[in-house]
Design an enzyme around this catalytic site. Structure first.
Site: not given
Ligand code: FPP
Length: 249
Positions: A21, A38, A132
């Protein structure tokens, strides 16, 4: 002495689950679009997979996209799906070379076809990995998983292949999307919030919870090892007393 050397190899968490997060807030703090957060988050995934492998962790589950994330603005959802396809396709060869096996949990039918295809290809290509196991939770939520399992159990009872009196905890576990995976020992959440957000509720009943204010794009090897060290300071009693745990050792 590096943090890795301080980790007791005999008391490793076999399975670490992470709620990644803080990508959006990390980007906002830098005057960037959320998508940049992201993208940075993907580089951190690569680092964390390497660090977890180096520490001999066996299973790493990442909450990459929740059922609730479908409600985000459509451009952000599309951006995340594109980013996943890009990252998965780009990294498959390296993952394979490093013995990392990919698995997914969640409602794969809801993913766009191009995302599902890339993921399935990566799962096939890395199936022989003996290092892993990296589990990607995509379109996943515990309520979805438990509802789906209940439906399948009811259908099997109706078909006569399962008897109501034979349903126990193991039966239910076998109907979950995590079938065959050990329960997480350690659940990490980055980004400062202290909640589980519909993630692995059944599986985390005895996981040690670790919350850090660090935003996911700032997470990495040292922060992962700090979490493992904190895990090793905890006493896991599973409902027993400290004395019982001590005498069993
Ligand atoms: C949370 O931060 C993050 C997500 C909802 C997305 C996470 C996904 C990735 C990093 C890409 C994954 C890629 C692969 C290859 C699996 P948020 O957007 O909720 O952050 P905030 O709480 O600060 O708004």
């Amino acid at each position: 002495m590096s943090l890795l050397d301080k980790i007791d190899k005999n008391r490793l968490p076999a399975h670490i689950a992470i709620i990644m997060d803080g990508n959006g807030r990390w980007a906002k703090a830098r005057g960037l679009e959320r998508g940049e957060g992201h993208k940075e988050g993907v580089s951190v995934i690569k680092k964390v997979v390497e660090s977890a492998s180096k520490a001999s962790v066996q299973y790493l589950t990442l909450y990459a996209f929740s059922t609730e994330n479908w409600n985000r603005p459509s451009e952000e959802v599309k951006g995340l799906m594109d980013l996943m396809v890009y990252a998965i396709s780009k990294e498959t060869a390296d993952l394979k070379k490093n013995g990392v096996r990919i698995r997914s949990i969640g409602d794969m039918h809801r993913l766009p076809e191009y995302t599902r295809t890339a993921l399935e290809e990566c799962i096939r290509e890395t199936a022989g990995g003996t290092g892993l196991t990296l589990v990607l939770a995509l379109s996943y939520s515990s309520k979805w998983e438990l509802t789906t399992a209940s439906r399948k159990i009811a259908a099997d009872v109706a078909k006569g292949v399962l008897r109501v009196e034979d349903i126990d905890e193991e039966t239910l576990a076998n109907y979950l999307t995590t079938r065959g995976l050990p329960d997480p020992d350690l659940l990490i959440r980055t980004g400062g919030e202290q909640r589980i957000s519909n993630f692995l509720l059944w599986q985390c009943v005895y996981a040690e919870l670790y919350f850090t204010d660090t935003f996911w794009p700032d997470f990495g090897e040292e922060t992962l090892y700090e979490a493992i060290l904190e895990y090793q300071r905890r006493e896991r009693r599973y409902g027993k007393t400290s004395e019982q745990i001590d005498s069993a050792q």
